[in-house]
Design an enzyme around this catalytic site. Structure first.
Site, PDB file in Angstrom:
ATOM      1  N   GLY A 168       0.765  -1.287  -0.054  1.00  0.00           N
ATOM      2  CA  GLY A 168       0.040   0.074  -0.041  1.00  0.00           C
ATOM      3  C   GLY A 168       0.823   1.274   0.122  1.00  0.00           C
ATOM      4  O   GLY A 168       0.423   2.316   0.414  1.00  0.00           O
ATOM      5  N   ARG A 217      -9.117   4.239 -12.920  1.00  0.00           N
ATOM      6  CA  ARG A 217      -8.985   4.825 -11.675  1.00  0.00           C
ATOM      7  C   ARG A 217      -9.592   6.346 -11.513  1.00  0.00           C
ATOM      8  O   ARG A 217     -10.306   6.285 -10.194  1.00  0.00           O
ATOM      9  CB  ARG A 217      -7.493   4.876 -11.204  1.00  0.00           C
ATOM     10  CG  ARG A 217      -6.826   3.384 -11.375  1.00  0.00           C
ATOM     11  CD  ARG A 217      -5.462   3.544 -10.561  1.00  0.00           C
ATOM     12  NE  ARG A 217      -5.348   3.903  -9.493  1.00  0.00           N
ATOM     13  CZ  ARG A 217      -5.142   5.054  -8.395  1.00  0.00           C
ATOM     14  NH1 ARG A 217      -4.681   5.902  -9.527  1.00  0.00           N
ATOM     15  NH2 ARG A 217      -5.081   5.233  -7.378  1.00  0.00           N
ATOM     16  N   TYR A 221     -12.040   5.717  -8.443  1.00  0.00           N
ATOM     17  CA  TYR A 221     -11.731   6.345  -7.124  1.00  0.00           C
ATOM     18  C   TYR A 221     -11.495   7.880  -7.021  1.00  0.00           C
ATOM     19  O   TYR A 221     -11.311   8.547  -5.907  1.00  0.00           O
ATOM     20  CB  TYR A 221     -10.122   5.703  -6.904  1.00  0.00           C
ATOM     21  CG  TYR A 221     -10.067   4.492  -6.698  1.00  0.00           C
ATOM     22  CD1 TYR A 221     -11.085   3.376  -6.065  1.00  0.00           C
ATOM     23  CD2 TYR A 221      -9.150   3.755  -7.492  1.00  0.00           C
ATOM     24  CE1 TYR A 221     -10.897   2.150  -6.189  1.00  0.00           C
ATOM     25  CE2 TYR A 221      -9.076   2.345  -7.835  1.00  0.00           C
ATOM     26  CZ  TYR A 221      -9.874   1.517  -7.022  1.00  0.00           C
ATOM     27  OH  TYR A 221      -9.850  -0.068  -6.878  1.00  0.00           O
ATOM     28  N   CYS A 228     -18.473   6.932 -23.898  1.00  0.00           N
ATOM     29  CA  CYS A 228     -19.911   7.403 -23.823  1.00  0.00           C
ATOM     30  C   CYS A 228     -20.392   7.419 -22.221  1.00  0.00           C
ATOM     31  O   CYS A 228     -21.220   6.818 -21.894  1.00  0.00           O
ATOM     32  CB  CYS A 228     -20.834   6.835 -24.742  1.00  0.00           C
ATOM     33  SG  CYS A 228     -22.505   7.656 -24.971  1.00  0.00           S
ATOM     34  N   GLU A 229     -19.564   8.377 -21.577  1.00  0.00           N
ATOM     35  CA  GLU A 229     -19.714   8.398 -20.438  1.00  0.00           C
ATOM     36  C   GLU A 229     -19.342   9.804 -19.941  1.00  0.00           C
ATOM     37  O   GLU A 229     -18.063  10.366 -20.033  1.00  0.00           O
ATOM     38  CB  GLU A 229     -19.079   7.274 -19.596  1.00  0.00           C
ATOM     39  CG  GLU A 229     -19.086   6.095 -19.563  1.00  0.00           C
ATOM     40  CD  GLU A 229     -20.541   5.644 -18.748  1.00  0.00           C
ATOM     41  OE1 GLU A 229     -21.095   6.472 -17.809  1.00  0.00           O
ATOM     42  OE2 GLU A 229     -21.363   4.681 -18.937  1.00  0.00           O
ATOM     43  N   TYR A 231      -2.095  -0.663 -12.009  1.00  0.00           N
ATOM     44  CA  TYR A 231      -3.589  -0.836 -11.984  1.00  0.00           C
ATOM     45  C   TYR A 231      -4.424  -0.258 -13.365  1.00  0.00           C
ATOM     46  O   TYR A 231      -5.492  -0.522 -13.594  1.00  0.00           O
ATOM     47  CB  TYR A 231      -4.219  -0.158 -10.848  1.00  0.00           C
ATOM     48  CG  TYR A 231      -3.791  -0.752  -9.585  1.00  0.00           C
ATOM     49  CD1 TYR A 231      -4.384  -1.969  -8.950  1.00  0.00           C
ATOM     50  CD2 TYR A 231      -2.872  -0.038  -8.642  1.00  0.00           C
ATOM     51  CE1 TYR A 231      -3.965  -2.737  -8.116  1.00  0.00           C
ATOM     52  CE2 TYR A 231      -2.392  -0.644  -7.475  1.00  0.00           C
ATOM     53  CZ  TYR A 231      -2.824  -2.110  -7.296  1.00  0.00           C
ATOM     54  OH  TYR A 231      -2.349  -2.674  -6.276  1.00  0.00           O
TER      55      TYR A 231
END
Length: 472
Positions: free
Chosen positions: A272, A358, A362, A389-390, A419
């Protein structure tokens, strides 16, 4: 030039003196602009890469990844030796795993952490020694567990009572003994997005402390399982050592209790560790992380009158994240007037949330720079968006880019090694991009990009005709 304080601009974002600069720590250490103002990574220009491989394209600096892997290993080994114990470093494959990257980290002395049968297959295909693999996951299937035990995976991190019984049945059938760690929930919350804070109690991973004691007792009575210690992971993108210090203290209380029933040889404190995505991010240096975390464990053990166990850590993003740069081509630009007449430029690129989910998942922040030349225009508040299309298809939410940026320019987004490929999708039937490794002026494809034909090959309604044949 826009003012530094603007209602559209987050407090951390300031107008750069030079919108072409490359912030230290955000880009691979090899990144620079050549004599023509073009971005180079490891001696290979963004324009040459785009011409050869197309865009979007993920570029990985091999020496950056290897160097960070090596620094993590040496830092934790040195810190552990100072407290008369040992440390193992596992590369967290979920950040980004392919056979080439697996070989890089193994070459640098790391082990490999996987969390699905697919990741295990990649590690094995890369030639990773099974005994150096750790296998995570909250819902490992019987098939996945059987494969792990059969090939001799070194450590399985058990996550539920059901999994313990599954493993007991498998080891009895195969007449083998499997080494396991028990994942526990320390209750320490990482200071990060809720979805990334994996140590709070109301979540899918691990055993609460009281249940962990029961789980360990059960493992110790099963002949096919060897209890090797505890595992805890407090979250992702963490700066500093305070969270690790507090989590280690709590886990050591359980560790001490478990010593009454037998050996507890290992403590794995997960990973992390954060990286810089923007110039204001200030990740803790690797040597400082290692020294601080290991010292915290040693102090906790001394206070309890116990020996320091063997330690393990699982960095992923902190090894591969900064090594990655994604190159896009600009398709359109659009100035939008909002909030009391203030303007923001929307820069649309040929990728988006299919190659970097991401920001949508997030709210992750990234940086961007013009890559095919040095811009000559003044800094313009910009938002880099994808082609999907977002409305949430945002690649870089807030950035200052030269106001002469135009369609056909190349744009580079740093810190995309972790990621992005792992979370990539075919949303809107967009093929996933290739991954290219660069080193000393050379480039090599390490993950092939997809084509439209690849996508159509999975469509059972095409009746055997190739996609290109059907669409001529």
């Amino acid at each position: 030039m826009l003012p530094a304080v603007d209602s559209l601009v987050p407090e951390w974002l300031v107008v750069p003196d030079d919108p072409n600069d490359l912030a230290d720590g955000v880009w691979p250490s090899s990144a620079r602009r050549n004599a023509d103002g073009v971005l180079d990574v490891a001696g290979v220009s963004a324009t040459a890469l785009a011409q050869t491989y197309g865009t979007p394209l993920l570029v990985l600096d091999e020496d950056e990844a290897r160097g960070r892997a090596r620094r993590f290993r040496t830092a934790f080994e040195r810190a552990a030796a100072e407290h008369n114990t040992t440390a193992q470093v596992y590369y967290a494959g979920k950040a980004f795993l392919c056979t080439t990257v697996a070989r890089w980290v193994v070459d640098e002395g790391l082990r490999v952490d996987v969390c699905t049968g697919g990741e295990l297959a990649v590690a094995l295909a890369a030639g990773v020694a099974p005994g150096t693999i750790g296998f995570h996951g909250n819902n490992k299937s019987v098939v996945e567990l059987e494969r792990a035990v059969e090939v001799g995976v070194g450590t399985i991190i058990v996550d539920s009572a059901i999994e313990i019984e599954r493993l007991a049945a498998i080891t009895a059938r195969l007449d083998v003994r499997q080494r396991v760690l028990v994942r526990v929930i320390s209750g320490v919350h990482a200071e990060t997005h809720d979805f990334l804070a994996t140590a709070h109690e109301d979540q899918k991973f691990g055993f609460p402390f009281a249940e962990a004691e029961t789980a360990v007792a059960r493992i110790r009575e099963l002949p096919g399982l060897e209890f090797a210690g505890l595992h805890c992971h407090i979250g992702s993108q963490i700066f500093g050592v305070a969270g690790f210090r507090e989590s280690a203290s709590r886990v050591l209380d359980l560790h001490t209790t478990l010593l009454e029933g037998g050996a507890v040889p290992q403590l794995n404190l997960g990973g992390g560790f954060g990286i810089a995505y923007t110039r204001v991010d200030d990740p803790t240096p690797i040597d400082e992380l290692a020294a601080g975390i290991v010292a915290a464990v040693a102090e906790g053990c001394a206070a309890r009158g116990i020996s320091v166990p063997a330690l393990s850590f699982e960095p992923g993003r902190a090894i591969i994240g900064t090594a990655g740069v994604t190159i896009y081509e600009v398709g359109t630009t659009k100035d939008v007037t909002v909030e009391s007449g203030q303007d923001r430029r929307y820069v649309s690129v040929d990728g988006g949330m299919s190659d970097n989910a991401r920001p949508a998942l997030y709210g992750a922040q990234y940086s961007a720079r013009l890559a095919s030349r040095a811009g000559t225009g003044a800094p313009q508040l910009s938002r880099v968006v994808g082609k999907h299309c977002e409305s949430g298809d945002i690649v870089v939410d807030h950035e200052y880019l030269p106001n002469d940026l135009a369609p056909g320019d190349l744009l580079a987004v740093p810190a995309t090694g972790a990621y992005c490929v792992s979370l990539a999708s075919n949303y809107n039937h967009v093929p996933r991009p290739p991954v290219v490794a660069v080193r000393k002026g050379n480039s090599t494809v390490i993950v092939h990009g997809e084509t439209i034909d690849d996508l159509l090959a999975r469509d059972a309604g095409i009746d055997g005709a190739s996609g290109s044949a059907r669409h001529q």
